[in-house]
Design an enzyme around this catalytic site. Structure first.
Site, PDB file in Angstrom:
ATOM      1  N   ASP A  66       0.830  -1.204   0.000  1.00 46.59           N
ATOM      2  CA  ASP A  66       0.000   0.000   0.000  1.00 46.59           C
ATOM      3  C   ASP A  66       0.865   1.254   0.000  1.00 46.59           C
ATOM      4  OD1 ASP A  66       0.941  -0.370   2.593  1.00 46.59           O
ATOM      5  OD2 ASP A  66      -1.016  -0.909   3.397  1.00 46.59           O
ATOM      6  N   ASN A 128      -7.425  -3.409  14.207  1.00 44.79           N
ATOM      7  CA  ASN A 128      -8.818  -3.647  13.795  1.00 44.79           C
ATOM      8  C   ASN A 128      -8.940  -4.807  12.801  1.00 44.79           C
ATOM      9  OD1 ASN A 128      -7.761  -2.604  11.455  1.00 44.79           O
ATOM     10  ND2 ASN A 128      -9.201  -0.895  11.271  1.00 44.79           N
ATOM     11  N   HIS A 130      -7.199  -5.141   9.929  1.00 44.69           N
ATOM     12  CA  HIS A 130      -6.910  -4.868   8.512  1.00 44.69           C
ATOM     13  C   HIS A 130      -5.622  -5.566   8.081  1.00 44.69           C
ATOM     14  CE1 HIS A 130      -4.538  -0.836   9.283  1.00 44.69           C
ATOM     15  NE2 HIS A 130      -3.728  -1.858   9.335  1.00 44.69           N
ATOM     16  N   GLU A 135      -9.599  -2.091   5.258  1.00 50.15           N
ATOM     17  CA  GLU A 135     -10.223  -1.850   6.556  1.00 50.15           C
ATOM     18  C   GLU A 135     -11.475  -2.728   6.709  1.00 50.15           C
ATOM     19  OE1 GLU A 135      -8.449  -0.339   8.534  1.00 50.15           O
ATOM     20  OE2 GLU A 135      -7.765   1.643   7.909  1.00 50.15           O
TER      21      GLU A 135
END
Ligand code: PGA
Length: 233
Positions: A66, A128, A130, A135
């Site tokens: 990313d 979380n 990801h 996400e």
């Protein structure tokens, strides 16, 4: 899914040794690379090995997961800069063989990945759940795409910036369907703030609310955990 629970420094050695073995046996190996705090120790071991043993990266191809959308590649917190500072400038990789998502044409990255299937993907995981910047709620079928970062991700990454206001709000990430096509996946998780995501992956069901759970579908995944990340198992 194989699970290895060990000290951080042992994990860094085990993972870097696997990468070094791969690159020695296949000089044109395709590596999927991650940023963030987690892989830094692995990159340090690769650099040390390169200095001591001259492991050759001249034909190795890399794809990063990313990149922030709203930072210049030369910004000190861009993932281009991170990779140059923490790995690329310290091994003999050809920068022409290193790839990041195209911020103007995300889908083109998926096309490129289809031409160069990743042999070895290193992953961290967000608190979380990801992976990359996929996400919670990202479809498992997603290809490389634009994302708006979750507030929890911006908070987690604020430690790299002067304040949370400086943390970018947008990024481009390899999609979940890109990541899962890698031949081999190694996920590393350090620290108690990763424990819930790891529990979902190991004991929970596949769910787009916890993107990391897509790894349950993959036949050749190893999780390397310190005891804090494994504390809820
Ligand atoms: P970290 O980030 O390695 O900085 O903990 C992991 C991630 O967000 O995927």
């Amino acid at each position: 899914m194989k699970i290895v629970i060990n000290e951080k420094h042992e994990i860094n050695k085990l993972v870097s040794n696997e990468i070094i073995r791969l690159v020695k046996s296949n000089p044109k190996a395709v590596l999927g690379l991650a940023t963030g705090g987690t892989p830094l120790g692995v990159y340090e071991e690769l650099i040390k090995d390169h200095q001591e043993n001259q492991t050759d990266y001249s034909q190795v191809i890399t794809f990063n997961l990313d990149e922030y959308y709203d930072l210049e590649p030369t910004h000190k917190e861009s993932y281009h800069t991170y990779m140059n500072d923490n790995l690329f400038s310290k091994i003999n990789i050809n920068l022409d063989n290193t790839h990041f998502p195209d911020l103007n044409n995300p889908e083109s990255y998926t096309n490129l990945l289809e031409q160069h299937r990743v042999d070895f993907q290193i992953l961290g995981v967000g608190s979380n759940g990801h992976i990359g910047f996929n996400e919670p709620g990202t479809p498992f079928e997603s290809i490389t795409h634009y994302v708006t970062l979750a507030e929890s991700t911006r908070k987690d990454n604020a430690r790299f910036f002067n304040s949370i206001d400086e943390v970018p709000t947008k990024a481009v990430t390899m999609g979940l369907n890109d990541i899962i096509k890698s031949k081999r996946i190694v996920l590393i998780a350090f620290g108690a703030n990763k424990a819930q995501a790891i529990k979902q992956l190991v004991d929970g069901a596949e769910s787009e609310n916890w993107p990391v759970t897509i790894l349950k579908r993959h036949p050749y995944v190893t999780l390397y955990l310190d005891k804090e990340a494994a504390s809820l198992l």
